[in-house]
Write an enzyme that holds these catalytic residues in place. Structure first.
Site, PDB file in Angstrom:
ATOM      1  N   TYR A   1       9.490   3.492  13.329  1.00  0.00           N
ATOM      2  CA  TYR A   1       8.178   4.127  13.467  1.00  0.00           C
ATOM      3  C   TYR A   1       7.086   3.076  13.617  1.00  0.00           C
ATOM      4  O   TYR A   1       7.145   2.019  12.997  1.00  0.00           O
ATOM      5  CB  TYR A   1       7.881   4.985  12.231  1.00  0.00           C
ATOM      6  CG  TYR A   1       6.556   5.686  12.341  1.00  0.00           C
ATOM      7  CD1 TYR A   1       6.436   6.829  13.116  1.00  0.00           C
ATOM      8  CD2 TYR A   1       5.421   5.171  11.729  1.00  0.00           C
ATOM      9  CE1 TYR A   1       5.210   7.463  13.261  1.00  0.00           C
ATOM     10  CE2 TYR A   1       4.193   5.799  11.868  1.00  0.00           C
ATOM     11  CZ  TYR A   1       4.089   6.941  12.634  1.00  0.00           C
ATOM     12  OH  TYR A   1       2.875   7.557  12.790  1.00  0.00           O
TER      13      TYR A   1
ATOM     14  N   TRP B   1       3.005   2.091  15.783  1.00  0.00           N
ATOM     15  CA  TRP B   1       2.078   2.330  16.893  1.00  0.00           C
ATOM     16  C   TRP B   1       2.279   1.399  18.073  1.00  0.00           C
ATOM     17  O   TRP B   1       1.684   1.607  19.113  1.00  0.00           O
ATOM     18  CB  TRP B   1       0.647   2.252  16.380  1.00  0.00           C
ATOM     19  CG  TRP B   1       0.155   3.607  15.991  1.00  0.00           C
ATOM     20  CD1 TRP B   1       0.717   4.436  15.071  1.00  0.00           C
ATOM     21  CD2 TRP B   1      -0.966   4.301  16.543  1.00  0.00           C
ATOM     22  NE1 TRP B   1       0.000   5.608  15.013  1.00  0.00           N
ATOM     23  CE2 TRP B   1      -1.042   5.549  15.893  1.00  0.00           C
ATOM     24  CE3 TRP B   1      -1.925   3.988  17.500  1.00  0.00           C
ATOM     25  CZ2 TRP B   1      -2.034   6.488  16.194  1.00  0.00           C
ATOM     26  CZ3 TRP B   1      -2.911   4.919  17.779  1.00  0.00           C
ATOM     27  CH2 TRP B   1      -2.949   6.153  17.137  1.00  0.00           C
TER      28      TRP B   1
HETATM   29  N1  LIG Z   1     -10.452   2.565  12.964  1.00  0.00           N
HETATM   30  C1  LIG Z   1      -9.264   3.157  12.892  1.00  0.00           C
HETATM   31  N2  LIG Z   1      -9.121   4.419  13.346  1.00  0.00           N
HETATM   32  C2  LIG Z   1      -7.918   5.047  13.253  1.00  0.00           C
HETATM   33  C3  LIG Z   1      -6.782   4.387  12.751  1.00  0.00           C
HETATM   34  C4  LIG Z   1      -6.953   3.049  12.280  1.00  0.00           C
HETATM   35  O1  LIG Z   1      -6.000   2.408  11.799  1.00  0.00           O
HETATM   36  N3  LIG Z   1      -8.192   2.474  12.368  1.00  0.00           N
HETATM   37  N4  LIG Z   1      -5.571   5.039  12.701  1.00  0.00           N
HETATM   38  C5  LIG Z   1      -5.378   6.239  13.517  1.00  0.00           C
HETATM   39  C6  LIG Z   1      -4.283   7.054  13.007  1.00  0.00           C
HETATM   40  S1  LIG Z   1      -2.698   6.492  13.196  1.00  0.00           S
HETATM   41  C7  LIG Z   1      -4.450   8.259  12.409  1.00  0.00           C
HETATM   42  S2  LIG Z   1      -3.120   9.188  11.924  1.00  0.00           S
HETATM   43  C8  LIG Z   1      -5.794   8.799  12.185  1.00  0.00           C
HETATM   44  C9  LIG Z   1      -5.944   9.417  10.805  1.00  0.00           C
HETATM   45  O2  LIG Z   1      -7.133  10.101  10.746  1.00  0.00           O
HETATM   46  P1  LIG Z   1      -7.561  10.802   9.382  1.00  0.00           P
HETATM   47  O3  LIG Z   1      -6.370  11.326   8.697  1.00  0.00           O
HETATM   48  O4  LIG Z   1      -8.650  11.749   9.706  1.00  0.00           O
HETATM   49  O5  LIG Z   1      -8.131   9.541   8.599  1.00  0.00           O
HETATM   50  P2  LIG Z   1      -8.112   9.124   7.060  1.00  0.00           P
HETATM   51  O6  LIG Z   1      -9.001   7.945   6.992  1.00  0.00           O
HETATM   52  O7  LIG Z   1      -6.741   8.972   6.533  1.00  0.00           O
HETATM   53  O8  LIG Z   1      -8.701  10.366   6.286  1.00  0.00           O
HETATM   54  C10 LIG Z   1      -9.964  10.899   6.624  1.00  0.00           C
HETATM   55  C11 LIG Z   1     -10.774  11.128   5.379  1.00  0.00           C
HETATM   56  O9  LIG Z   1     -10.180  12.118   4.555  1.00  0.00           O
HETATM   57  C12 LIG Z   1     -10.808  12.003   3.299  1.00  0.00           C
HETATM   58  N5  LIG Z   1      -9.942  12.530   2.267  1.00  0.00           N
HETATM   59  C13 LIG Z   1      -8.948  11.909   1.593  1.00  0.00           C
HETATM   60  N6  LIG Z   1      -8.398  12.763   0.689  1.00  0.00           N
HETATM   61  C14 LIG Z   1      -9.079  13.916   0.808  1.00  0.00           C
HETATM   62  C15 LIG Z   1      -9.010  15.181   0.139  1.00  0.00           C
HETATM   63  O10 LIG Z   1      -8.174  15.415  -0.722  1.00  0.00           O
HETATM   64  N7  LIG Z   1      -9.880  16.132   0.540  1.00  0.00           N
HETATM   65  C16 LIG Z   1     -10.804  15.932   1.501  1.00  0.00           C
HETATM   66  N8  LIG Z   1     -11.608  16.947   1.835  1.00  0.00           N
HETATM   67  N9  LIG Z   1     -10.902  14.761   2.137  1.00  0.00           N
HETATM   68  C17 LIG Z   1     -10.054  13.779   1.793  1.00  0.00           C
HETATM   69  C18 LIG Z   1     -11.080  10.542   3.067  1.00  0.00           C
HETATM   70  O11 LIG Z   1     -12.387  10.376   2.533  1.00  0.00           O
HETATM   71  C19 LIG Z   1     -10.893   9.934   4.446  1.00  0.00           C
HETATM   72  O12 LIG Z   1     -11.965   9.100   4.807  1.00  0.00           O
HETATM   73  O13 LIG Z   1      -6.762   7.766  12.326  1.00  0.00           O
HETATM   74  C20 LIG Z   1      -6.637   7.080  13.568  1.00  0.00           C
HETATM   75  N10 LIG Z   1      -7.831   6.297  13.742  1.00  0.00           N
HETATM   76  N1  LIG Z   2      -1.788   4.341   2.179  1.00  0.00           N
HETATM   77  C1  LIG Z   2      -1.727   4.769   3.431  1.00  0.00           C
HETATM   78  N2  LIG Z   2      -0.696   4.389   4.217  1.00  0.00           N
HETATM   79  C2  LIG Z   2      -0.643   4.806   5.490  1.00  0.00           C
HETATM   80  C3  LIG Z   2      -1.643   5.662   6.014  1.00  0.00           C
HETATM   81  C4  LIG Z   2      -2.690   6.069   5.160  1.00  0.00           C
HETATM   82  O1  LIG Z   2      -3.593   6.852   5.539  1.00  0.00           O
HETATM   83  N3  LIG Z   2      -2.709   5.588   3.883  1.00  0.00           N
HETATM   84  N4  LIG Z   2      -1.562   6.068   7.310  1.00  0.00           N
HETATM   85  C5  LIG Z   2      -0.241   6.148   7.889  1.00  0.00           C
HETATM   86  C6  LIG Z   2      -0.327   6.376   9.332  1.00  0.00           C
HETATM   87  S1  LIG Z   2      -1.174   7.785   9.799  1.00  0.00           S
HETATM   88  C7  LIG Z   2       0.258   5.579  10.251  1.00  0.00           C
HETATM   89  S2  LIG Z   2       0.245   6.071  11.893  1.00  0.00           S
HETATM   90  C8  LIG Z   2       0.965   4.352   9.862  1.00  0.00           C
HETATM   91  C9  LIG Z   2       0.784   3.204  10.857  1.00  0.00           C
HETATM   92  O2  LIG Z   2       1.731   2.230  10.637  1.00  0.00           O
HETATM   93  P1  LIG Z   2       2.226   1.244  11.804  1.00  0.00           P
HETATM   94  O3  LIG Z   2       2.143   1.925  13.127  1.00  0.00           O
HETATM   95  O4  LIG Z   2       3.547   0.700  11.419  1.00  0.00           O
HETATM   96  O5  LIG Z   2       1.113   0.111  11.727  1.00  0.00           O
HETATM   97  P2  LIG Z   2       0.692  -0.988  12.805  1.00  0.00           P
HETATM   98  O6  LIG Z   2      -0.025  -2.053  12.041  1.00  0.00           O
HETATM   99  O7  LIG Z   2      -0.036  -0.360  13.931  1.00  0.00           O
HETATM  100  O8  LIG Z   2       2.096  -1.582  13.256  1.00  0.00           O
HETATM  101  C10 LIG Z   2       2.467  -1.775  14.566  1.00  0.00           C
HETATM  102  C11 LIG Z   2       3.206  -3.111  14.639  1.00  0.00           C
HETATM  103  O9  LIG Z   2       3.776  -3.237  15.946  1.00  0.00           O
HETATM  104  C12 LIG Z   2       3.551  -4.559  16.429  1.00  0.00           C
HETATM  105  N5  LIG Z   2       3.529  -4.476  17.898  1.00  0.00           N
HETATM  106  C13 LIG Z   2       2.510  -4.043  18.668  1.00  0.00           C
HETATM  107  N6  LIG Z   2       2.854  -4.079  19.965  1.00  0.00           N
HETATM  108  C14 LIG Z   2       4.122  -4.539  20.024  1.00  0.00           C
HETATM  109  C15 LIG Z   2       5.017  -4.801  21.097  1.00  0.00           C
HETATM  110  O10 LIG Z   2       4.716  -4.599  22.265  1.00  0.00           O
HETATM  111  N7  LIG Z   2       6.263  -5.257  20.762  1.00  0.00           N
HETATM  112  C16 LIG Z   2       6.626  -5.488  19.477  1.00  0.00           C
HETATM  113  N8  LIG Z   2       7.863  -5.922  19.268  1.00  0.00           N
HETATM  114  N9  LIG Z   2       5.780  -5.267  18.440  1.00  0.00           N
HETATM  115  C17 LIG Z   2       4.546  -4.790  18.704  1.00  0.00           C
HETATM  116  C18 LIG Z   2       2.245  -4.985  15.831  1.00  0.00           C
HETATM  117  O11 LIG Z   2       2.141  -6.395  15.777  1.00  0.00           O
HETATM  118  C19 LIG Z   2       2.287  -4.306  14.455  1.00  0.00           C
HETATM  119  O12 LIG Z   2       2.795  -5.157  13.476  1.00  0.00           O
HETATM  120  O13 LIG Z   2       0.537   3.946   8.565  1.00  0.00           O
HETATM  121  C20 LIG Z   2       0.667   4.973   7.589  1.00  0.00           C
HETATM  122  N10 LIG Z   2       0.400   4.414   6.280  1.00  0.00           N
HETATM  123 MO   LIG Z   3      -1.252   7.838  12.128  1.00  0.00          MO
END
Ligand SMILES: Nc1nc2c(c(=O)[nH]1)N[C@H]1C(S)=C(S)[C@@H](COP(=O)(O)OP(=O)(O)OC[C@H]3O[C@@H](n4cnc5c(=O)[nH]c(N)nc54)[C@H](O)[C@@H]3O)O[C@H]1N2
Ligand SMILES: Nc1nc2c(c(=O)[nH]1)N[C@H]1C(S)=C(S)[C@@H](COP(=O)(O)OP(=O)(O)OC[C@H]3O[C@@H](n4cnc5c(=O)[nH]c(N)nc54)[C@H](O)[C@@H]3O)O[C@H]1N2
Ligand SMILES: [Mo]
Length: 757
Positions: A102, A104
């Protein structure tokens, strides 16, 4: 001019200006500012193939994470991976190879790391995969039951934000709608419209209410500061108030839902003698009963949209808030009307609600996986620790496979998984772990064989994202750093060693594949009534704007117009407020209708002084990507990840802005740098994900010294239905760190010994 793209933006490049966001992007992401410096940081890049010393000497995993590496040639690395794959397949079968992998990875259709890995392993006879995402697993499993569509279908059909701006009078957003997360579009982002849309909404007279523990999740909205993990109770109470005041939309409930009588009986307390009233919910949610009642009446009297951010379901019983929100919207009865109803994920990434034509652009063909076995994605540590034991998922009893070889490309489990110490110990189980990475991530440091991969800045590719209004030819901007190779080239070499190179490559070089993808894209475009330039012209021009791309959507419009003619694909053909199938699974942690279930850990029964940990997405980077780039580094405090705390909470503990603090609970402890803000509830602390995992023994104790919240989060499924992660459910203690600050170890590579050859 050359162009390139990332999940956070699309960029023009020339030597004098460097990377510049596209000129017409209204709100370019700050993440891009740290991209080039992260990519060229030679202290964090994997520069050559390496193999763990202990692994070479026959240790099968015990020393993973603390061992030295030995530098090897590409030939040697390729031979070792091929031999180990062959050994595991012969001894244990393909079902002992885990490549759920898994993560991104990067934007770009051809070099998509998981696509390459799957194609490669499918040619090899298959692998154990993973299902659903860390982003929204609860929704992925639940939506087909209650809405008759996948989360992806829902996302593609969510009511257009333009319609909301035009028609909605009251937007109630659980978890806010944030420009922070809207920086991102998976597969590439040439355009960021959410900040602009939010500006128009607040200017245009739509009343905006954000229910969240953080005001900054939706700064322009009125803030209902909810106790985290309790939204379901609040939603039930809003619904209850509407019903007891006789304002439920009975016609809608009858025509468009099933199971209302059962759900209603729960709501009113007929079934459990507890009415889910405002007075009942108030002490749980920490929102006054009057405010709940007022809000309920406003919702019923206005054209209202119930929006839920993805983050709410990344929590214990994460199915419940999305189901309860849908029930609230059903009782209001405005689903399918212009700009109102129910939505999921506005702002969680940029394109949710974007009124753009969706074009299903082609990707690299991956072949078929003959193994077919999978785990729910967040059950990784359970699988490794509990081979051959049973677990429940989506109504099935399944058995964890016995994994001997883990292959990870394009993801970082030691970023994304919860309770990293638990993962660290389960991670010792497989015989062999192979990782391709750009950077010395925590996962690469815990692998046996690490192969350096190029980044998008070091290769040509095409950004083709069905949800983005542009296609970008991504031109190589840097020479490969160190000995990095494209994942494609790495797999080709291993496939050659294993005797299936031709099957893997079909005789094509990278450029041939890009031309092939473009040829397929040209056919897709033709089916959608427009032409694409020929490949060479596209490569020269770099950017192609998808024409006439406006397409407004309204979730479930056809269904609501005529439920008989356009039924939903649920058990009843309608929205299920009580679901017989789910009820039939007999799960205590996910009953047959939206239900208030206290989370496994919460402020409702917290030890004195404990704070709720919010570990959402970082503003300065994508997850752990670019953490050692300038934008993320400049944001750190004393080199530690910033943690946000209310000033009153800080002063009660004698803490001040800029202090280094220690966050801890039974699972672990980490350091963070304190930042104060009144925009967060006093009983919460927010520490974004993604600081590189840096565990050390300090003063005889285990301590993560950089600020990675996943040493504190809980590794448990939302329920036995979805098994999604519960990252947002955790309590922590916070105290001053008065000891000397331990030096970070993640900003230099692990020890690499020069190999014999
Ligand atoms: N800059 C930036 N943007 C991203 C990403 C990133 O790594 N960096 N990751 C992307 C990815 S993979 C995803 S999945 C999305 C996730 O997008 P979201 O899931 O929308 O993002 P989060 O920051 O996990 O949560 C949003 C907000 O939910 C609130 N929250 C937490 N717990 C609760 C609760 O129990 N109740 C309520 N009402 N609110 C709560 C928190 O204050 C938090 O700021 O973001 C994407 N966008
Ligand atoms: N506590 C907490 N944990 C969370 C979350 C949260 O809200 N709270 N959010 C969760 C969510 S929504 C998500 S989506 C995950 C995200 O978790 P990940 O998707 O595992 O996080 P990334 O840091 O985007 O990891 C991608 C990795 O791929 C590598 N990479 C990028 N491009 C390439 C390529 O072309 N080739 C190779 N070989 N490697 C590459 C990058 O260097 C990086 O290390 O985290 C989850 N974890
Ligand atoms: Mo995500």
């Amino acid at each position: 001019m050359r162009y390139t793209a990332a999940h956070w933006g699309a960029y023009a490049f020339d030597e004098s200006t460097g990377l510049q966001p596209l000129a017409d992007d209204p709100a370019p992401s700050r993440i891009g500012r740290g991209w080039l410096s992260a990519t060229t940081n030679k202290r964090s890049r994997v520069l050559s193939p390496v193999i763990r010393k202990g692994w070479l000497e026959g240790d099968r995993g015990a020393a993973r994470s603390s061992d030295d590496f030995v530098r090897v040639t590409w030939d040697e690395a390729v031979r070792r991976v091929a031999e180990e794959l062959a050994r595991v397949r012969t001894a244990h079968g393909n079902g002992a190879i885990f490549a759920g992998s898994y993560g991104w990875s990067s934007a770009g259709r051809f070099h998509h790391a998981q696509g390459q890995l799957r194609r490669f392993l499918n040619c090899f006879g298959g692998f154990v995969g993973s299902r659903d995402t860390y982003s929204h697993a609860a929704a992925e499993v639940l939506f087909p039951y209650i809405l008759g569509m996948s989360q992806r279908q829902l996302q593609d059909n969510v009511t257009s934000i333009e319609e909301v701006a035009e028609h909605c009078e009251l937007l109630l957003a659980f978890g806010g709608i944030s420009g922070r997360t809207a920086q991102i579009t998976a597969s590439g982002a040439s355009y960021h419209e959410i900040p602009d849309w939010l500006g128009r909404l607040s200017a245009g007279g739509t009343r905006l209410v954000s229910v969240s523990p953080q005001r900054s999740d939706f700064s322009s909205a009125e803030w209902v500061s909810v106790r985290p993990g309790t939204d379901t109770a609040l939603m039930l109470a809003l619904t209850h108030e509407i019903v007891v005041s006789g304002r439920e939309n009975r016609a809608f409930l009858k025509r468009c839902t099933s199971g209302w009588p059962q759900f209603r009986a729960y709501l009113t307390g007929e079934t459990d003698a507890v009415a889910k009233s405002a007075d009942w919910a108030a002490p749980t949610c920490d929102v006054s009963a009057d405010r709940i009642r007022t809000l309920a009446h406003e919702l019923a009297g206005k054209r209202s949209m119930i929006a839920v951010a993805w983050g709410l379901q990344r929590a214990d019983h994460g199915e419940q808030p999305i189901w309860a929100a849908l029930a609230l919207a059903s009782v209001l009865g405005q689903i399918g009307q212009p700009g109102t109803g129910f939505s999921f994920g506005y702002g969680s990434t940029s394109p949710v609600g974007r009124p753009t034509r969706l074009v299903p652009w082609p990707s690299l063909p991956q072949g078929r996986n003959p193994v077919g076995d999978f785990i729910p994605v967040a059950r990784l540590a359970d699988m490794l620790a509990h081979a051959r034991t049973d677990y429940h998922y989506d109504g099935e009893t399944r058995t964890y496979p016995d994994i001997r070889l883990v292959y990870w490309v394009g993801g970082n489990p030691f970023h994304h998984h919860q309770d990293l110490r638990r993962l660290d110990s389960a991670w010792t189980r497989p015989d062999t772990i192979v990782v391709h990475e750009h950077a010395w991530t925590a996962s690469a440091r815990r692998a046996d064989i690490v192969l350096p991969a190029t980044t998008p800045l070091e290769r040509d590719d095409i950004m083709m994202n069905r949800r983005d209004p542009r296609l970008i030819y991504m031109s190589q901007i840097l020479s490969p750093i160190g000995e990095a190779q494209h994942d494609y080239e790495i797999f080709r070499r291993i496939a050659r060693q294993l005797g299936f190179e031709d099957q893997f490559t079909e005789g094509r070089e990278v450029d041939d594949w890009l031309r092939q993808l473009w040829a397929c894209a040209t056919e897709v475009a033709a089916r959608h009534g427009f032409g694409l330039p020929d490949f060479d012209r596209f490569r020269d021009e770099g950017v192609f704007a998808v024409p006439d791309a406006e397409e407004h959507r309204r979730l479930m419009r056809d269904f609501v117009d005529d439920p008989e003619r356009a039924p939903l694909a649920t058990e009843s053909g309608r929205i299920t407020l009580y679901n017989e199938t789910i009820s039939g699974f007999g799960l205590d942690d996910c009953p047959g209708h939206p239900t208030w279930l206290p989370p496994v850990e919460s402020l409702l029964d917290a030890p004195d002084g404990a704070l709720h940990l919010i570990s959402g997405q970082p503003d300065t980077r994508l997850h752990a990507q670019n953490d050692l780039g300038s934008e993320a580094l400049n944001d750190k405090i004393g080199g530690r990840e910033p943690a946000l705390m209310h000033p009153a909470t800080a002063s009660a503990r004698g803490l001040a802005e800029g202090d280094v603090v220690r966050l801890s609970n039974v699972r672990g402890a980490c350091l963070a740098g304190l930042r104060l803000s009144e925009n967060i509830r006093p009983d919460c602390i927010a520490l974004a994900t993604g600081a590189w995992f840096d565990p050390q023994i300090v003063g005889g104790e285990w301590l993560e010294v950089h600020g990675n919240p996943n040493v504190l989060t809980i590794d448990k499924g939302c329920s036995e239905l979805s098994q999604g992660n519960i990252a947002h459910t955790a309590l922590v203690c916070v105290e001053a760190w008065d000891e000397p600050l331990p030096a970070l170890s993640i900003d230099r590579p692990p020890r690499i010994l020069e190999g014999p050859g």
